[in-house]
Design an enzyme around this catalytic site. Sequence first.
Site, short mmCIF file in Angstrom:
data_model
loop_
_atom_site.label_atom_id
_atom_site.label_comp_id
_atom_site.label_asym_id
_atom_site.label_seq_id
_atom_site.Cartn_x
_atom_site.Cartn_y
_atom_site.Cartn_z
N HIS A 1 0.87 -1.19 0.00
CA HIS A 1 0.00 0.00 0.00
C HIS A 1 0.90 1.24 0.00
O HIS A 1 1.11 1.87 1.04
CB HIS A 1 -0.91 0.00 1.23
N LYS B 1 -0.52 4.56 1.43
CA LYS B 1 -0.71 4.69 2.87
C LYS B 1 0.60 4.79 3.65
O LYS B 1 0.63 5.28 4.78
CB LYS B 1 -1.47 3.47 3.42
N HIS C 1 -8.96 -7.83 -1.35
CA HIS C 1 -8.73 -8.09 0.07
C HIS C 1 -9.90 -8.94 0.57
O HIS C 1 -11.05 -8.53 0.44
CB HIS C 1 -8.70 -6.78 0.86
N GLU D 1 -10.44 -10.50 5.92
CA GLU D 1 -9.40 -10.04 6.84
C GLU D 1 -10.03 -9.85 8.22
O GLU D 1 -10.20 -8.74 8.72
CB GLU D 1 -8.77 -8.74 6.33
N ASP E 1 2.55 -6.03 2.60
CA ASP E 1 1.33 -5.34 2.99
C ASP E 1 1.66 -3.91 3.42
O ASP E 1 2.43 -3.23 2.77
CB ASP E 1 0.57 -6.12 4.06
N ASN E 2 1.13 -3.48 4.55
CA ASN E 2 1.28 -2.07 4.96
C ASN E 2 2.64 -1.81 5.59
O ASN E 2 3.29 -2.72 6.10
CB ASN E 2 0.17 -1.70 5.93
#
Length: 438
Positions: free
Chosen positions: A82, A85, A231, A234, A331-332
């Site tokens: 991401h 973000k 996604h 989750e 991921d993040n």
Amino acid sequence: MTNAFMALPQADRFALRNATLPSVTVEGFQGKAKDGLVCADIVIADGKIEVVLPAGDTPSDMPQADLRGGMVFPCFVDMHTHLDKGHVWDRRPNPDGTFMGALDNVRADRVVHWSHDDIRARMEFSLKAAYSHGTKLIRTHLDSIPPQTDISFPLFAEVRQEWKDRIALQAVALLPLESVLDKPVFDGVVATTRKYGGLLGGATRLLPDFDKILDILFRSAADNGLDIDLHVDETEDREVLTLEGIADAKLRLGFEGSVVVGHCCSLARQDDDTVKRVIDKVAKANISVVSLPMCNMYLQDRHAGRTPRWRGTTLFKELASAGVAIAVASDNTRDPFYAYGDLDCVEVLREAVRILHLDHPIDGVARVVTTTPADILGRRDVGRIGAGLPADLVLFTARRWSEFLSRPQGDRIVMRNGKSIDSRLPDYRDLDPILMKE
């Protein structure tokens, strides 16, 4: 450029001698493997791999560097990130570390701060880190809630062009799936995604019209020649199992494009019969799965004052055993969904081995950040070592898995086109101008 453990020859044609290679990443060469590792020499000429030879077979008069058994990987593939973000933590932390805390704080940060310049600064920082660590291909999800779509996608296209010789980039439109039923909004997202060569995505949850939403999503993707990356599930909630509906939709509609699903956490909360039924459908539908073990372990089963009872990850081994293509990714990164991380696939691999028990045997583990995600992303020219491929390699002093997985490998050498790069990481202070606290 010199490094703590070796220096590369200053020559257009040279050899890396006595290297240890993960066999699952090597093409056109077979050697006796131990724990999935083979010994070899790699001859590099004019920025490409000329040939992979048995260890010690390189002519002695050729310029060479002796790795003394050090491991060599192809450059990495990080297939779920991401970049829009990333690195907002200092400006917008998650006060309780929960999933809802992440959603709320990302939403607040996006509304106030996500301008062209803000996202560009954070994307550039993330890409510099990933490049320094040895990554060559990244897929990022971009929040696509209007008007953000018209800010993030044009910016992504700019960055993709600027970075094309260093990191190949792909983008997925991440939207609330209920917006699929809002025709003007969804049509706008589809048009933007198609214009910039992206994929359709979203985050699934229990919705009254879920099957109708999937039908519209899949048909729109088919009509516009787009692939899908979602996604999925989750959550620790056993009642949420949208993965089965996605597999049913792909099979029902005969969708021929690529479908990737990420997370799939609640699959691990099901009974054995449900697990088998769903995984069989996923395999039949040829859906690929990406596990995000670091972020899932951070968010899932987090409750105030209570130690988590489960690891939060999907059923990696069961999916793989059924023939499902499955990989891991970052991921993040330093945002409300995950407070840590640096887009370092060595860290991702190391933690995945520990969290998912991808060892004993460990023979094929290197594929989860190299060949498998490259295949899923449609780039069979990436994540491999073989004659004719670019000499885009990552060199380590570690000789065996125990050595490799026990240290951060901060002294690695990253090679692009046969030359070592400046692998100094960006300084967090570079982000200070945009991260002033509110």
